[in-house]
Motif scaffolding. Structure first.
Motif, PDB file in Angstrom:
ATOM      1  N   ASN A   7       0.783  -1.060   0.146  1.00 44.54           N
ATOM      2  CA  ASN A   7       0.102   0.070   0.045  1.00 44.54           C
ATOM      3  C   ASN A   7       0.763   1.216  -0.152  1.00 44.54           C
ATOM      4  O   ASN A   7       1.712   1.164   1.091  1.00 44.54           O
ATOM      5  CB  ASN A   7      -1.217   0.050   1.173  1.00 44.54           C
ATOM      6  N   GLN A   8       0.488   2.728  -0.409  1.00 44.66           N
ATOM      7  CA  GLN A   8       1.800   3.564  -0.627  1.00 44.66           C
ATOM      8  C   GLN A   8       1.469   4.112   0.592  1.00 44.66           C
ATOM      9  O   GLN A   8       1.908   5.233   0.865  1.00 44.66           O
ATOM     10  CB  GLN A   8       1.199   4.073  -1.914  1.00 44.66           C
ATOM     11  N   LYS A   9       0.381   3.964   1.770  1.00 40.32           N
ATOM     12  CA  LYS A   9       0.201   4.737   3.034  1.00 40.32           C
ATOM     13  C   LYS A   9       1.193   3.441   3.636  1.00 40.32           C
ATOM     14  O   LYS A   9       1.178   2.849   4.020  1.00 40.32           O
ATOM     15  CB  LYS A   9      -1.290   4.721   3.289  1.00 40.32           C
ATOM     16  N   GLY A  10       2.035   4.504   4.488  1.00 41.00           N
ATOM     17  CA  GLY A  10       2.628   3.651   5.416  1.00 41.00           C
ATOM     18  C   GLY A  10       1.430   3.636   7.091  1.00 41.00           C
ATOM     19  O   GLY A  10       0.421   4.838   6.920  1.00 41.00           O
ATOM     20  N   GLY A  11       2.173   2.686   7.942  1.00 36.56           N
ATOM     21  CA  GLY A  11       1.870   2.629   9.199  1.00 36.56           C
ATOM     22  C   GLY A  11       0.253   1.966   9.255  1.00 36.56           C
ATOM     23  O   GLY A  11      -0.554   2.358   9.888  1.00 36.56           O
ATOM     24  N   VAL A  12       0.337   1.059   7.849  1.00 37.05           N
ATOM     25  CA  VAL A  12      -1.133   0.353   8.192  1.00 37.05           C
ATOM     26  C   VAL A  12      -0.812  -1.278   8.473  1.00 37.05           C
ATOM     27  O   VAL A  12      -1.434  -2.585   8.216  1.00 37.05           O
ATOM     28  CB  VAL A  12      -1.571   0.728   6.626  1.00 37.05           C
ATOM     29  N   GLY A  13       0.411  -1.449   9.333  1.00 35.45           N
ATOM     30  CA  GLY A  13       0.792  -3.100   9.262  1.00 35.45           C
ATOM     31  C   GLY A  13       1.307  -3.608   8.634  1.00 35.45           C
ATOM     32  O   GLY A  13       0.726  -4.703   8.517  1.00 35.45           O
ATOM     33  N   LYS A  14       1.991  -3.034   6.796  1.00 38.20           N
ATOM     34  CA  LYS A  14       2.104  -3.934   6.210  1.00 38.20           C
ATOM     35  C   LYS A  14       2.912  -5.030   6.620  1.00 38.20           C
ATOM     36  O   LYS A  14       3.417  -6.316   6.161  1.00 38.20           O
ATOM     37  CB  LYS A  14       3.025  -3.913   4.864  1.00 38.20           C
ATOM     38  N   SER A  15       4.252  -5.274   6.936  1.00 30.21           N
ATOM     39  CA  SER A  15       5.871  -5.786   7.627  1.00 30.21           C
ATOM     40  C   SER A  15       4.867  -6.893   8.940  1.00 30.21           C
ATOM     41  O   SER A  15       4.877  -7.896   8.929  1.00 30.21           O
ATOM     42  CB  SER A  15       6.285  -4.692   8.387  1.00 30.21           C
ATOM     43  N   THR A  16       4.737  -5.977   9.431  1.00 37.11           N
ATOM     44  CA  THR A  16       3.337  -7.140  10.281  1.00 37.11           C
ATOM     45  C   THR A  16       2.240  -8.288   9.455  1.00 37.11           C
ATOM     46  O   THR A  16       2.145  -8.979  10.131  1.00 37.11           O
ATOM     47  CB  THR A  16       2.186  -6.347  11.944  1.00 37.11           C
ATOM     48  N   ILE A  17       1.584  -8.287   8.803  1.00 45.37           N
ATOM     49  CA  ILE A  17       0.955  -8.846   8.613  1.00 45.37           C
ATOM     50  C   ILE A  17       1.763  -9.599   7.624  1.00 45.37           C
ATOM     51  O   ILE A  17       1.804 -10.902   7.366  1.00 45.37           O
ATOM     52  CB  ILE A  17      -0.257  -7.623   7.068  1.00 45.37           C
TER      53      ILE A  17
END
Length: 208
Positions: A7-17
């Motif tokens: 997602n181009q938005k940071g802070g949405v939990g990409k690495s966690t997911i």
């Protein structure tokens, strides 16, 4: 499959997911997994390296750092893994690089963590339009994350309606402290309860 978490938005939990999905595939579904950390912050790779030092057991999977501009050199090798290994790619939170677009264009499955806040929705909507334009054949799954059950999100239905025109929306993942205490070798009981429905949905419908 080539599974891109983006997602181009940071802070949405990409690495966690990314980490939780890899753990789920390895532990619950007995899948071979490899992660390519393509985010310059190297969050996933750093966590994996730390866990290798902390835990004596063998890692569940390999995590490799890969510079975005080097992806085309390895794309054919990744294709050769299909049918044997689930390849998960953790992407930077932006779209201002042609190398990022190349990875998105090559994905089999794009998992896009989203939230119902307006600023996140606007960025996610732009990302969805770009991803669908670049890759008309890929599957796109939007994964609502970090939801506070005590909050009534006024934009929720608008967000879901808008994103549904580009892909499917997975079951929601609520905000829990357990999701902030993850590692690359296990899934806690509480974390599993939070992600189980969403990951079962993604696996059964798109990966298996």
């Amino acid at each position: 499959m080539k599974i891109v978490i983006a997602n181009q938005k940071g802070g949405v939990g990409k690495s966690t997911i990314c980490v939780l999905l890899a753990n789920y595939l390895a532990l619950d579904r007995n899948e071979e997994v490899v992660i390519f950390d393509m985010d310059q912050q190297e969050t996933v790779y750093s966590k994996w390296e730390r866990d290798r030092e902390l835990y004596s057991n063998d890692p569940l999977y390999e995590v490799l750092k890969l510079d975005l501009e080097d992806y085309p050199k390895y794309a054919a090798d990744l294709d050769a893994l299909k049918g044997e290994t689930q390849v998960i790619m953790d992407m930077p939170g932006r779209l201002d690089d042609d190398s990022i677009l190349t990875v998105i264009k090559d994905a089999d499955l794009i998992i896009c963590p989203i939230a119902y806040e307006r600023s996140v929705f606007e960025s996610s909507h732009v990302f969805a339009r770009v991803a669908r334009h670049l890759n008309a054949d890929s599957q796109i799954v939007f994964l609502p994350t970090r939801l506070n059950k005590s909050i009534k999100y006024e934009t929720k239905e608008k967000v879901r309606e808008a994103m549904a025109s580009f892909g499917e929306i997975a079951p929601e993942i609520a905000e829990r402290v357990a999701l902030q205490r993850i590692d690359t070798v296990s899934i806690s009981t509480e974390a599993r309860e939070v992600v189980q429905e969403a990951f079962d949905f993604i696996y059964d419908k798109y990966i298996r």
